[in-house]
Design an enzyme around this catalytic site. Structure first.
Site, mmCIF file in Angstrom:
data_model
loop_
_atom_site.group_PDB
_atom_site.id
_atom_site.type_symbol
_atom_site.label_atom_id
_atom_site.label_comp_id
_atom_site.label_asym_id
_atom_site.label_seq_id
_atom_site.Cartn_x
_atom_site.Cartn_y
_atom_site.Cartn_z
ATOM 1 N N HIS A 16 -51.011 135.198 -50.061
ATOM 2 C CA HIS A 16 -52.156 134.974 -50.958
ATOM 3 C C HIS A 16 -53.102 136.180 -50.906
ATOM 4 O O HIS A 16 -53.550 136.674 -51.942
ATOM 5 C CB HIS A 16 -52.946 133.733 -50.538
ATOM 6 C CG HIS A 16 -52.211 132.430 -50.656
ATOM 7 N ND1 HIS A 16 -52.178 131.497 -49.646
ATOM 8 C CD2 HIS A 16 -51.498 131.885 -51.673
ATOM 9 C CE1 HIS A 16 -51.494 130.435 -50.037
ATOM 10 N NE2 HIS A 16 -51.045 130.651 -51.252
ATOM 11 N N LYS A 40 -52.851 115.007 -53.053
ATOM 12 C CA LYS A 40 -52.358 115.626 -51.814
ATOM 13 C C LYS A 40 -53.399 115.463 -50.724
ATOM 14 O O LYS A 40 -54.582 115.714 -50.951
ATOM 15 C CB LYS A 40 -52.149 117.137 -52.026
ATOM 16 C CG LYS A 40 -50.844 117.549 -52.643
ATOM 17 C CD LYS A 40 -50.706 119.078 -52.507
ATOM 18 C CE LYS A 40 -49.702 119.660 -53.478
ATOM 19 N NZ LYS A 40 -49.798 121.132 -53.552
ATOM 20 N N ARG A 89 -42.862 134.117 -56.288
ATOM 21 C CA ARG A 89 -42.102 134.551 -55.117
ATOM 22 C C ARG A 89 -40.624 134.672 -55.450
ATOM 23 O O ARG A 89 -40.006 135.685 -55.261
ATOM 24 C CB ARG A 89 -42.288 133.561 -53.968
ATOM 25 C CG ARG A 89 -43.571 133.753 -53.227
ATOM 26 C CD ARG A 89 -43.921 132.565 -52.410
ATOM 27 N NE ARG A 89 -44.152 131.402 -53.262
ATOM 28 C CZ ARG A 89 -44.616 130.249 -52.840
ATOM 29 N NH1 ARG A 89 -44.875 130.079 -51.571
ATOM 30 N NH2 ARG A 89 -44.813 129.259 -53.673
ATOM 31 N N SER A 127 -47.598 128.207 -47.620
ATOM 32 C CA SER A 127 -48.518 127.473 -46.738
ATOM 33 C C SER A 127 -47.765 126.404 -45.961
ATOM 34 O O SER A 127 -48.049 126.153 -44.780
ATOM 35 C CB SER A 127 -49.636 126.823 -47.563
ATOM 36 O OG SER A 127 -50.409 127.797 -48.198
HETATM 37 P P1 ADP Z 1 -50.360 125.567 -55.400
HETATM 38 O O1 ADP Z 1 -50.435 124.315 -54.599
HETATM 39 O O2 ADP Z 1 -51.275 125.608 -56.582
HETATM 40 O O3 ADP Z 1 -48.983 126.082 -55.694
HETATM 41 P P2 ADP Z 1 -50.586 127.555 -53.337
HETATM 42 O O4 ADP Z 1 -51.785 127.691 -52.478
HETATM 43 O O5 ADP Z 1 -49.322 127.148 -52.700
HETATM 44 O O6 ADP Z 1 -51.077 126.610 -54.480
HETATM 45 O O7 ADP Z 1 -50.327 128.911 -54.124
HETATM 46 C C1 ADP Z 1 -51.291 129.436 -54.993
HETATM 47 C C2 ADP Z 1 -50.686 130.614 -55.732
HETATM 48 O O8 ADP Z 1 -50.311 131.607 -54.802
HETATM 49 C C3 ADP Z 1 -49.410 130.289 -56.522
HETATM 50 O O9 ADP Z 1 -49.419 131.057 -57.702
HETATM 51 C C4 ADP Z 1 -48.316 130.744 -55.622
HETATM 52 O O10 ADP Z 1 -47.157 131.141 -56.354
HETATM 53 C C5 ADP Z 1 -48.955 131.943 -54.974
HETATM 54 N N1 ADP Z 1 -48.379 132.239 -53.667
HETATM 55 C C6 ADP Z 1 -47.993 131.347 -52.736
HETATM 56 N N2 ADP Z 1 -47.458 131.970 -51.665
HETATM 57 C C7 ADP Z 1 -47.495 133.292 -51.956
HETATM 58 C C8 ADP Z 1 -47.051 134.466 -51.273
HETATM 59 N N3 ADP Z 1 -46.428 134.393 -50.102
HETATM 60 N N4 ADP Z 1 -47.272 135.666 -51.859
HETATM 61 C C9 ADP Z 1 -47.892 135.730 -53.058
HETATM 62 N N5 ADP Z 1 -48.285 134.668 -53.766
HETATM 63 C C10 ADP Z 1 -48.104 133.463 -53.226
#
Ligand code: ADP
Length: 160
Positions: A16, A40, A89, A127
Protein backbone atom coordinates in the site's frame (compact mmCIF):
# COMPACT_ATOMS: atom_id res chain seq x y z
CA UNK A 1 -5.36 16.70 -10.04
CA UNK A 2 -6.55 15.07 -6.83
CA UNK A 3 -6.79 11.32 -6.31
CA UNK A 4 -8.56 9.14 -3.79
CA UNK A 5 -6.98 5.84 -2.71
CA UNK A 6 -9.68 3.85 -0.90
CA UNK A 7 -9.21 0.56 0.88
CA UNK A 8 -9.61 -1.42 4.07
CA UNK A 9 -5.93 -1.11 5.02
CA UNK A 10 -6.39 -3.72 7.74
CA UNK A 11 -3.48 -3.20 8.24
CA UNK A 12 -1.45 -0.93 5.94
CA UNK A 13 1.32 -2.91 4.17
CA UNK A 14 4.50 -1.85 2.39
CA UNK A 15 2.61 -2.62 -0.84
CA UNK A 16 0.00 0.00 0.00
CA UNK A 17 2.72 2.43 1.06
CA UNK A 18 4.64 1.90 -2.19
CA UNK A 19 1.50 2.71 -4.13
CA UNK A 20 0.90 5.82 -2.01
CA UNK A 21 4.49 7.05 -2.49
CA UNK A 22 4.39 6.51 -6.26
CA UNK A 23 1.00 8.13 -6.73
CA UNK A 24 1.93 11.07 -4.49
CA UNK A 25 4.46 11.92 -7.22
CA UNK A 26 1.80 11.74 -9.95
CA UNK A 27 -0.97 13.81 -8.40
CA UNK A 28 -1.13 17.26 -6.81
CA UNK A 29 -2.76 15.72 -3.79
CA UNK A 30 -3.87 12.32 -2.62
CA UNK A 31 -6.45 11.29 -0.02
CA UNK A 32 -5.92 7.86 1.47
CA UNK A 33 -9.32 6.83 2.83
CA UNK A 34 -10.22 3.89 5.01
CA UNK A 35 -13.52 2.31 4.09
CA UNK A 36 -15.66 1.37 7.07
CA UNK A 37 -17.16 -1.81 5.75
CA UNK A 38 -20.10 -2.93 7.91
CA UNK A 39 -19.90 -6.49 6.56
CA UNK A 40 -16.31 -7.02 7.73
CA UNK A 41 -15.09 -7.15 11.31
CA UNK A 42 -11.64 -5.56 11.13
CA UNK A 43 -8.56 -6.77 12.98
CA UNK A 44 -7.71 -3.14 13.78
CA UNK A 45 -10.27 -0.50 14.78
CA UNK A 46 -10.71 2.41 12.39
CA UNK A 47 -8.81 4.94 14.54
CA UNK A 48 -5.78 2.64 14.76
CA UNK A 49 -5.73 2.10 10.98
CA UNK A 50 -5.93 5.87 10.44
CA UNK A 51 -3.05 6.38 12.86
CA UNK A 52 -0.96 3.70 11.11
CA UNK A 53 -1.45 5.48 7.78
CA UNK A 54 -0.82 8.95 9.22
CA UNK A 55 2.44 7.78 10.79
CA UNK A 56 3.66 6.01 7.65
CA UNK A 57 2.79 8.90 5.30
CA UNK A 58 3.90 11.81 7.51
CA UNK A 59 6.90 12.40 5.20
CA UNK A 60 4.70 12.85 2.14
CA UNK A 61 3.45 16.36 1.42
CA UNK A 62 0.07 16.43 -0.30
CA UNK A 63 -1.13 13.18 1.27
CA UNK A 64 -4.13 13.36 3.60
CA UNK A 65 -5.86 10.58 5.49
CA UNK A 66 -9.58 10.12 5.99
CA UNK A 67 -12.36 7.58 6.34
CA UNK A 68 -15.78 7.00 4.87
CA UNK A 69 -18.70 4.65 4.71
CA UNK A 70 -21.11 4.29 1.83
CA UNK A 71 -20.27 4.75 -1.82
CA UNK A 72 -16.68 5.41 -2.84
CA UNK A 73 -17.81 7.71 -5.67
CA UNK A 74 -19.78 9.82 -3.19
CA UNK A 75 -16.69 10.19 -1.06
CA UNK A 76 -14.62 11.02 -4.17
CA UNK A 77 -17.08 13.83 -4.94
CA UNK A 78 -17.05 14.94 -1.32
CA UNK A 79 -13.26 15.33 -1.31
CA UNK A 80 -13.10 16.73 -4.86
CA UNK A 81 -11.10 13.82 -6.26
CA UNK A 82 -11.30 13.29 -10.02
CA UNK A 83 -9.53 9.93 -9.80
CA UNK A 84 -10.04 6.77 -7.78
CA UNK A 85 -6.79 4.87 -7.49
CA UNK A 86 -6.52 1.10 -7.09
CA UNK A 87 -3.60 -1.31 -7.17
CA UNK A 88 -3.40 -4.43 -9.31
CA UNK A 89 -1.26 -7.27 -8.01
CA UNK A 90 -2.18 -10.22 -10.17
CA UNK A 91 -4.80 -11.41 -12.60
CA UNK A 92 -6.87 -12.48 -9.61
CA UNK A 93 -7.40 -8.79 -8.65
CA UNK A 94 -8.44 -7.86 -12.17
CA UNK A 95 -11.95 -9.24 -12.52
CA UNK A 96 -13.17 -7.84 -9.21
CA UNK A 97 -11.51 -4.47 -9.73
CA UNK A 98 -12.91 -4.14 -13.25
CA UNK A 99 -16.42 -4.83 -11.98
CA UNK A 100 -16.08 -2.15 -9.28
CA UNK A 101 -14.57 0.31 -11.77
CA UNK A 102 -17.44 -0.16 -14.23
CA UNK A 103 -20.00 0.17 -11.46
CA UNK A 104 -18.38 3.35 -10.20
CA UNK A 105 -18.23 4.73 -13.72
CA UNK A 106 -21.95 4.10 -14.19
CA UNK A 107 -22.64 5.99 -10.95
CA UNK A 108 -20.23 8.86 -11.54
CA UNK A 109 -18.98 9.13 -15.15
CA UNK A 110 -16.69 12.06 -14.37
CA UNK A 111 -14.71 10.14 -11.76
CA UNK A 112 -12.09 7.95 -13.43
CA UNK A 113 -10.60 4.81 -11.92
CA UNK A 114 -6.86 4.41 -12.50
CA UNK A 115 -4.91 1.26 -11.75
CA UNK A 116 -1.26 1.15 -10.78
CA UNK A 117 0.64 -2.09 -11.16
CA UNK A 118 2.07 -3.23 -7.85
CA UNK A 119 5.85 -3.23 -7.56
CA UNK A 120 7.15 -6.76 -8.13
CA UNK A 121 8.66 -7.08 -4.65
CA UNK A 122 5.24 -6.37 -3.09
CA UNK A 123 3.07 -8.35 -5.45
CA UNK A 124 2.70 -11.25 -2.98
CA UNK A 125 1.63 -8.98 -0.12
CA UNK A 126 -1.88 -8.63 1.20
CA UNK A 127 -3.25 -7.49 4.54
CA UNK A 128 -4.73 -10.96 5.12
CA UNK A 129 -1.37 -12.70 4.51
CA UNK A 130 0.30 -10.27 6.90
CA UNK A 131 -2.33 -10.99 9.57
CA UNK A 132 -1.91 -14.74 9.16
CA UNK A 133 1.89 -14.61 9.41
CA UNK A 134 1.73 -12.33 12.47
CA UNK A 135 -0.93 -14.47 14.13
CA UNK A 136 1.41 -17.44 14.08
CA UNK A 137 4.40 -15.47 15.31
CA UNK A 138 6.18 -14.97 11.97
CA UNK A 139 8.37 -11.95 11.28
CA UNK A 140 6.43 -9.32 9.28
CA UNK A 141 8.95 -6.50 9.44
CA UNK A 142 9.71 -6.78 5.71
CA UNK A 143 5.98 -6.57 4.91
CA UNK A 144 4.69 -3.60 6.90
CA UNK A 145 5.88 -0.20 8.21
CA UNK A 146 7.53 -0.34 11.68
CA UNK A 147 4.50 1.07 13.52
CA UNK A 148 2.24 -1.59 12.02
CA UNK A 149 4.69 -4.36 12.96
CA UNK A 150 4.48 -3.15 16.58
CA UNK A 151 0.68 -3.02 16.47
CA UNK A 152 0.56 -6.57 15.07
CA UNK A 153 2.81 -7.98 17.73
CA UNK A 154 0.70 -6.24 20.41
CA UNK A 155 -2.51 -7.54 18.82
CA UNK A 156 -1.30 -11.10 18.85
CA UNK A 157 0.09 -10.66 22.34
CA UNK A 158 3.74 -11.33 21.69
CA UNK A 159 5.15 -8.10 23.18
CA UNK A 160 6.77 -5.45 20.96
P1 ADP B 1 -9.92 -3.61 -0.22
O1 ADP B 1 -10.50 -4.32 0.96
O2 ADP B 1 -10.67 -2.40 -0.66
O3 ADP B 1 -9.47 -4.48 -1.35
P2 ADP B 1 -7.17 -3.38 0.60
O4 ADP B 1 -6.75 -2.60 1.79
O5 ADP B 1 -6.97 -4.83 0.61
O6 ADP B 1 -8.65 -2.92 0.39
O7 ADP B 1 -6.47 -2.79 -0.70
C1 ADP B 1 -6.66 -1.46 -1.10
C2 ADP B 1 -6.03 -1.26 -2.46
O8 ADP B 1 -4.64 -1.52 -2.37
C3 ADP B 1 -6.56 -2.20 -3.56
O9 ADP B 1 -6.59 -1.48 -4.76
C4 ADP B 1 -5.53 -3.27 -3.63
O10 ADP B 1 -5.45 -3.85 -4.93
C5 ADP B 1 -4.27 -2.49 -3.33
N1 ADP B 1 -3.22 -3.32 -2.77
C6 ADP B 1 -3.37 -4.33 -1.88
N2 ADP B 1 -2.19 -4.92 -1.62
C7 ADP B 1 -1.28 -4.27 -2.38
C8 ADP B 1 0.13 -4.44 -2.59
N3 ADP B 1 0.81 -5.41 -2.00
N4 ADP B 1 0.75 -3.58 -3.43
C9 ADP B 1 0.04 -2.60 -4.05
N5 ADP B 1 -1.28 -2.43 -3.93
C10 ADP B 1 -1.94 -3.24 -3.10
Amino acid sequence: MRALYPGSFDPLTLGHLDLIERSARLFDSLEVAVLQNPSKIPAFPLEQRLEQIRLATAHLPGVSVGSFDGLTVEYARHCNAQVILRGLRALSDFEFELQIAHTNHSLAPLVETLFLATSVQHSFLSSSVVREVARFGGDVRHMVPPGVAEDLSRLFNRGS
